[in-house]
Design a protein around this motif. Structure first.
Motif, PDB file in Angstrom:
ATOM      1  N   GLN A  70     -39.409  -3.672 -58.465  1.00  0.00           N
ATOM      2  CA  GLN A  70     -37.890  -3.275 -58.887  1.00  0.00           C
ATOM      3  C   GLN A  70     -37.998  -1.200 -58.878  1.00  0.00           C
ATOM      4  O   GLN A  70     -37.574  -0.259 -58.220  1.00  0.00           O
ATOM      5  N   GLU A  71     -39.346  -1.295 -59.893  1.00  0.00           N
ATOM      6  CA  GLU A  71     -39.195   0.404 -60.265  1.00  0.00           C
ATOM      7  C   GLU A  71     -40.964   1.152 -59.184  1.00  0.00           C
ATOM      8  O   GLU A  71     -41.562   1.694 -60.163  1.00  0.00           O
ATOM      9  N   LEU A  72     -41.241  -0.098 -57.963  1.00  0.00           N
ATOM     10  CA  LEU A  72     -41.837   0.545 -57.657  1.00  0.00           C
ATOM     11  C   LEU A  72     -42.274   2.763 -57.393  1.00  0.00           C
ATOM     12  O   LEU A  72     -43.100   2.707 -57.092  1.00  0.00           O
ATOM     13  N   ALA A  73     -41.088   3.074 -56.918  1.00  0.00           N
ATOM     14  CA  ALA A  73     -40.662   4.522 -57.228  1.00  0.00           C
ATOM     15  C   ALA A  73     -41.322   5.429 -57.835  1.00  0.00           C
ATOM     16  O   ALA A  73     -41.777   6.183 -57.517  1.00  0.00           O
ATOM     17  N   GLU A  74     -41.156   4.370 -59.091  1.00  0.00           N
ATOM     18  CA  GLU A  74     -41.747   5.178 -60.513  1.00  0.00           C
ATOM     19  C   GLU A  74     -43.053   5.194 -60.782  1.00  0.00           C
ATOM     20  O   GLU A  74     -44.003   5.962 -60.849  1.00  0.00           O
ATOM     21  N   VAL A  75     -43.501   3.571 -60.254  1.00  0.00           N
ATOM     22  CA  VAL A  75     -45.058   3.795 -60.638  1.00  0.00           C
ATOM     23  C   VAL A  75     -45.708   3.973 -59.679  1.00  0.00           C
ATOM     24  O   VAL A  75     -47.112   3.365 -59.856  1.00  0.00           O
ATOM     25  N   LEU A  76     -45.489   4.153 -58.140  1.00  0.00           N
ATOM     26  CA  LEU A  76     -46.472   3.817 -57.314  1.00  0.00           C
ATOM     27  C   LEU A  76     -47.354   5.428 -57.678  1.00  0.00           C
ATOM     28  O   LEU A  76     -48.721   5.152 -56.130  1.00  0.00           O
ATOM     29  N   PRO A  77     -46.849   5.967 -57.287  1.00  0.00           N
ATOM     30  CA  PRO A  77     -47.302   7.720 -57.798  1.00  0.00           C
ATOM     31  C   PRO A  77     -48.712   7.681 -58.529  1.00  0.00           C
ATOM     32  O   PRO A  77     -49.793   8.640 -57.978  1.00  0.00           O
ATOM     33  N   GLN A  78     -48.434   7.395 -59.866  1.00  0.00           N
ATOM     34  CA  GLN A  78     -49.498   6.952 -60.749  1.00  0.00           C
ATOM     35  C   GLN A  78     -50.944   6.472 -59.416  1.00  0.00           C
ATOM     36  O   GLN A  78     -51.919   6.538 -60.003  1.00  0.00           O
ATOM     37  N   LEU A  79     -50.931   5.101 -58.633  1.00  0.00           N
ATOM     38  CA  LEU A  79     -51.876   4.820 -58.123  1.00  0.00           C
ATOM     39  C   LEU A  79     -52.703   5.591 -57.078  1.00  0.00           C
ATOM     40  O   LEU A  79     -53.776   5.323 -57.045  1.00  0.00           O
ATOM     41  N   LEU A  80     -51.467   6.647 -57.084  1.00  0.00           N
ATOM     42  CA  LEU A  80     -52.334   7.696 -55.355  1.00  0.00           C
ATOM     43  C   LEU A  80     -53.204   8.960 -56.294  1.00  0.00           C
ATOM     44  O   LEU A  80     -53.962   9.223 -55.382  1.00  0.00           O
ATOM     45  N   THR A  81     -53.037   9.063 -56.806  1.00  0.00           N
ATOM     46  CA  THR A  81     -53.866   9.756 -58.300  1.00  0.00           C
ATOM     47  C   THR A  81     -55.588   9.504 -58.105  1.00  0.00           C
ATOM     48  O   THR A  81     -56.241  10.428 -57.919  1.00  0.00           O
ATOM     49  N   GLY A  82     -56.195   8.129 -57.684  1.00  0.00           N
ATOM     50  CA  GLY A  82     -57.659   7.663 -57.696  1.00  0.00           C
ATOM     51  C   GLY A  82     -57.117   6.701 -58.159  1.00  0.00           C
ATOM     52  O   GLY A  82     -56.418   5.732 -58.493  1.00  0.00           O
ATOM     53  N   PRO A  83     -58.862   6.490 -58.903  1.00  0.00           N
ATOM     54  CA  PRO A  83     -59.074   4.860 -59.239  1.00  0.00           C
ATOM     55  C   PRO A  83     -58.407   4.547 -60.615  1.00  0.00           C
ATOM     56  O   PRO A  83     -58.341   5.335 -61.200  1.00  0.00           O
ATOM     57  N   TRP A  84     -57.933   3.165 -60.797  1.00  0.00           N
ATOM     58  CA  TRP A  84     -57.111   2.966 -61.810  1.00  0.00           C
ATOM     59  C   TRP A  84     -58.274   2.990 -62.712  1.00  0.00           C
ATOM     60  O   TRP A  84     -59.149   2.268 -62.663  1.00  0.00           O
ATOM     61  N   THR A  85     -58.052   3.725 -63.955  1.00  0.00           N
ATOM     62  CA  THR A  85     -59.359   3.212 -65.195  1.00  0.00           C
ATOM     63  C   THR A  85     -58.724   2.445 -66.585  1.00  0.00           C
ATOM     64  O   THR A  85     -59.557   2.226 -67.072  1.00  0.00           O
TER      65      THR A  85
END
Length: 166
Positions: free
Chosen positions: A144-159
């Protein structure tokens, strides 16, 4: 036991193209005997983990079945998110334990030839979404909160460790 939900581990993939769009599928069924209707919500490719599979293997198997995209489990980033969803599928209560991975810089035309009979019956549409389109609202997503959490993934590799999402 009667009345107990089916605990179902699932593995899902956030497929991102070079333009940072995410591939989502449109859910149109409420159960295995339902008639497909309008899209109820949009969600990431993925599904149940089969006996003997690890999460990454299940994620790439489901990705290939649902979209025709073949990936190597080592190319998956994460896990990035964890989600628990309680819901009904037909007349059965399901306790879905979802683990999300990321696959970046994908160029792919969806091919549904590998879908199961039920997935083909559902005739689920697919679409590449920008973060702005997801954030625009008016459409339901899972999580449900895809709009809030997706941008964090777009900044680069998840660490970091996986984030709990709803």
């Amino acid at each position: 036991m009667t009345g107990q939900p089916w605990v179902r581990p699932t593995a899902r993939v956030l497929v991102l193209d070079p333009a940072q769009r995410v591939l989502l599928l449109g859910a149109r069924l409420t159960g295995p005997d339902a008639v497909p209707g309008e899209v109820l919500f949009w969600y990431t490719p993925g599904g149940g983990v089969e006996d003997g599979e690890d999460l990454r293997t299940a994620a790439v198997r489901e990705l290939a079945e649902e979209t025709g995209l073949r990936a190597d489990p080592v190319d998956l980033e994460g896990p990035v998110w964890l989600r628990r969803h309680l819901g009904r599928w037909g007349g059965r209560e399901i306790d879905s334990r979802e683990t999300f991975f990321v696959l970046r810089d994908v160029r792919h035309e969806v091919d549904v030839a590998g879908r199961t009979e039920l997935e083909l019956l559902a005739d689920e549409p697919h679409r590449w979404w920008t973060a702005a389109e997801v954030a625009a609202g008016g459409v339901a997503f899972a999580p449900q909160e895809l709009a809030e959490v997706l941008p964090q993934l777009l900044t680069g590799p998840w660490t970091g460790p996986p984030r709990i999402v709803s």
